[in-house]
Design a protein around this motif. Structure first.
Motif, PDB file in Angstrom:
ATOM      1  N   ASP A  45     -50.049 -38.032  35.011  1.00 42.06           N
ATOM      2  CA  ASP A  45     -49.466 -38.476  36.284  1.00 42.06           C
ATOM      3  C   ASP A  45     -50.469 -38.325  37.426  1.00 42.06           C
ATOM      4  OD1 ASP A  45     -47.093 -39.130  35.051  1.00 42.06           O
ATOM      5  OD2 ASP A  45     -46.056 -37.287  35.661  1.00 42.06           O
ATOM      6  N   ALA A  46     -51.203 -37.217  37.435  1.00 45.77           N
ATOM      7  CA  ALA A  46     -52.195 -36.977  38.487  1.00 45.77           C
ATOM      8  C   ALA A  46     -53.314 -38.015  38.416  1.00 45.77           C
ATOM      9  CB  ALA A  46     -52.762 -35.568  38.373  1.00 45.77           C
ATOM     10  N   VAL A  47     -53.771 -38.329  37.217  1.00 48.26           N
ATOM     11  CA  VAL A  47     -54.821 -39.341  37.052  1.00 48.26           C
ATOM     12  C   VAL A  47     -54.324 -40.692  37.561  1.00 48.26           C
ATOM     13  CG1 VAL A  47     -56.124 -40.670  35.335  1.00 48.26           C
ATOM     14  CG2 VAL A  47     -56.058 -38.181  35.200  1.00 48.26           C
ATOM     15  N   ARG A  48     -53.113 -41.055  37.207  1.00 54.95           N
ATOM     16  CA  ARG A  48     -52.537 -42.333  37.684  1.00 54.95           C
ATOM     17  C   ARG A  48     -52.451 -42.365  39.200  1.00 54.95           C
ATOM     18  NH1 ARG A  48     -48.073 -42.376  33.284  1.00 54.95           N
ATOM     19  NH2 ARG A  48     -49.160 -43.446  31.606  1.00 54.95           N
ATOM     20  N   ARG A  49     -52.030 -41.255  39.770  1.00 54.24           N
ATOM     21  CA  ARG A  49     -51.890 -41.161  41.223  1.00 54.24           C
ATOM     22  C   ARG A  49     -53.252 -41.358  41.906  1.00 54.24           C
ATOM     23  NH1 ARG A  49     -49.105 -36.840  41.046  1.00 54.24           N
ATOM     24  NH2 ARG A  49     -50.808 -35.369  41.181  1.00 54.24           N
ATOM     25  N   VAL A  50     -54.295 -40.696  41.405  1.00 56.59           N
ATOM     26  CA  VAL A  50     -55.632 -40.821  41.992  1.00 56.59           C
ATOM     27  C   VAL A  50     -56.155 -42.246  41.814  1.00 56.59           C
ATOM     28  CG1 VAL A  50     -58.029 -40.027  41.845  1.00 56.59           C
ATOM     29  CG2 VAL A  50     -56.156 -38.365  41.788  1.00 56.59           C
ATOM     30  N   LYS A  51     -55.910 -42.856  40.660  1.00 58.71           N
ATOM     31  CA  LYS A  51     -56.309 -44.252  40.458  1.00 58.71           C
ATOM     32  C   LYS A  51     -55.609 -45.169  41.462  1.00 58.71           C
ATOM     33  CE  LYS A  51     -57.534 -44.376  35.575  1.00 58.71           C
ATOM     34  NZ  LYS A  51     -57.260 -45.024  34.276  1.00 58.71           N
ATOM     35  N   ASP A  52     -54.310 -44.978  41.638  1.00 56.70           N
ATOM     36  CA  ASP A  52     -53.550 -45.808  42.579  1.00 56.70           C
ATOM     37  C   ASP A  52     -54.069 -45.632  44.004  1.00 56.70           C
ATOM     38  OD1 ASP A  52     -51.991 -46.754  40.505  1.00 56.70           O
ATOM     39  OD2 ASP A  52     -50.271 -45.454  40.955  1.00 56.70           O
ATOM     40  N   TRP A  53     -54.314 -44.390  44.408  1.00 53.15           N
ATOM     41  CA  TRP A  53     -54.847 -44.146  45.748  1.00 53.15           C
ATOM     42  C   TRP A  53     -56.208 -44.812  45.919  1.00 53.15           C
ATOM     43  CZ3 TRP A  53     -53.841 -38.194  45.527  1.00 53.15           C
ATOM     44  CH2 TRP A  53     -52.504 -37.943  45.813  1.00 53.15           C
ATOM     45  N   THR A  54     -57.050 -44.747  44.884  1.00 55.35           N
ATOM     46  CA  THR A  54     -58.385 -45.346  44.946  1.00 55.35           C
ATOM     47  C   THR A  54     -58.279 -46.855  45.087  1.00 55.35           C
ATOM     48  OG1 THR A  54     -59.311 -43.526  43.638  1.00 55.35           O
ATOM     49  CG2 THR A  54     -60.592 -45.574  43.730  1.00 55.35           C
ATOM     50  N   ARG A  55     -57.423 -47.473  44.298  1.00 53.39           N
ATOM     51  CA  ARG A  55     -57.212 -48.926  44.402  1.00 53.39           C
ATOM     52  C   ARG A  55     -56.758 -49.302  45.810  1.00 53.39           C
ATOM     53  NH1 ARG A  55     -57.716 -51.442  39.866  1.00 53.39           N
ATOM     54  NH2 ARG A  55     -57.423 -50.331  37.915  1.00 53.39           N
ATOM     55  N   GLU A  56     -55.804 -48.545  46.327  1.00 47.44           N
ATOM     56  CA  GLU A  56     -55.267 -48.832  47.651  1.00 47.44           C
ATOM     57  C   GLU A  56     -56.323 -48.600  48.735  1.00 47.44           C
ATOM     58  OE1 GLU A  56     -51.914 -46.830  50.465  1.00 47.44           O
ATOM     59  OE2 GLU A  56     -51.385 -47.158  48.365  1.00 47.44           O
ATOM     60  N   ARG A  57     -57.009 -47.473  48.685  1.00 50.52           N
ATOM     61  CA  ARG A  57     -57.983 -47.113  49.719  1.00 50.52           C
ATOM     62  C   ARG A  57     -59.117 -48.125  49.820  1.00 50.52           C
ATOM     63  NH1 ARG A  57     -59.289 -42.109  52.102  1.00 50.52           N
ATOM     64  NH2 ARG A  57     -57.029 -42.124  52.275  1.00 50.52           N
ATOM     65  N   PHE A  58     -59.614 -48.585  48.648  1.00 50.10           N
ATOM     66  CA  PHE A  58     -60.777 -49.466  48.639  1.00 50.10           C
ATOM     67  C   PHE A  58     -60.418 -50.930  48.383  1.00 50.10           C
ATOM     68  CE2 PHE A  58     -62.419 -45.218  47.689  1.00 50.10           C
ATOM     69  CZ  PHE A  58     -63.288 -45.092  48.757  1.00 50.10           C
ATOM     70  N   SER A  59     -59.131 -51.252  48.496  1.00 48.38           N
ATOM     71  CA  SER A  59     -58.643 -52.636  48.343  1.00 48.38           C
ATOM     72  C   SER A  59     -59.131 -53.266  47.036  1.00 48.38           C
ATOM     73  CB  SER A  59     -59.076 -53.494  49.541  1.00 48.38           C
ATOM     74  OG  SER A  59     -58.587 -52.953  50.736  1.00 48.38           O
ATOM     75  N   LEU A  60     -58.916 -52.567  45.934  1.00 44.83           N
ATOM     76  CA  LEU A  60     -59.368 -53.037  44.630  1.00 44.83           C
ATOM     77  C   LEU A  60     -58.272 -53.821  43.926  1.00 44.83           C
ATOM     78  CD1 LEU A  60     -61.067 -49.730  43.407  1.00 44.83           C
ATOM     79  CD2 LEU A  60     -62.140 -51.673  44.577  1.00 44.83           C
ATOM     80  N   ASP A  61     -58.651 -54.910  43.293  1.00 40.27           N
ATOM     81  CA  ASP A  61     -57.711 -55.696  42.501  1.00 40.27           C
ATOM     82  C   ASP A  61     -57.321 -54.936  41.243  1.00 40.27           C
ATOM     83  OD1 ASP A  61     -57.772 -57.835  44.280  1.00 40.27           O
ATOM     84  OD2 ASP A  61     -59.485 -58.766  43.259  1.00 40.27           O
ATOM     85  N   ASP A  62     -56.232 -55.352  40.627  1.00 42.65           N
ATOM     86  CA  ASP A  62     -55.746 -54.695  39.413  1.00 42.65           C
ATOM     87  C   ASP A  62     -56.720 -54.802  38.244  1.00 42.65           C
ATOM     88  OD1 ASP A  62     -53.435 -53.860  40.667  1.00 42.65           O
ATOM     89  OD2 ASP A  62     -52.253 -55.577  39.974  1.00 42.65           O
TER      90      ASP A  62
END
Length: 98
Positions: free
Chosen positions: A13-30
């Motif tokens: 869950d923590a890894v998923r959360r950090v990945k999601d934050w990273t995608r959001e912060r740096f405007s990364l596509d899926d």
């Protein structure tokens, strides 16, 4: 056995959360690869466990940053701001300094 499964679920869950934050912060596509790894460091002065986040914005453009704590303790405030996206490009594989 159940304690280990629960601990692993918490880490996942923590890894998923950090990945999601990273995608959001740096405007990364899926379809952008984002890797989150928790590693132990045995070097003097190094924190015992750190989290390394890596993502690619082009085949040879890798961005990476570290949080000097276990992945379960990483918060959104530990991520670099968006404007540092180009500053966290790493061309060599060396993340020993930061």
């Amino acid at each position: 056995m159940l304690k280990t499964a629960s601990r692993n679920a918490g880490k996942i869950d923590a890894v998923r959360r950090v990945k999601d934050w990273t995608r959001e912060r740096f405007s990364l596509d899926d379809d952008v690869a984002v890797m989150v790894a928790e590693v132990a460091c045995g070097l003097p002065g190094c924190p015992p466990i750190e989290t390394i986040v890596t993502f690619w914005t082009a085949p040879k453009t890798r961005h990476a940053f570290k949080a000097f704590k276990p992945v379960a303790e990483v918060t959104i405030e530990d991520l670099p701001p968006y404007w540092m996206k180009n500053a966290i490009i790493t061309e060599s594989g060396d993340l020993s300094c930061c």
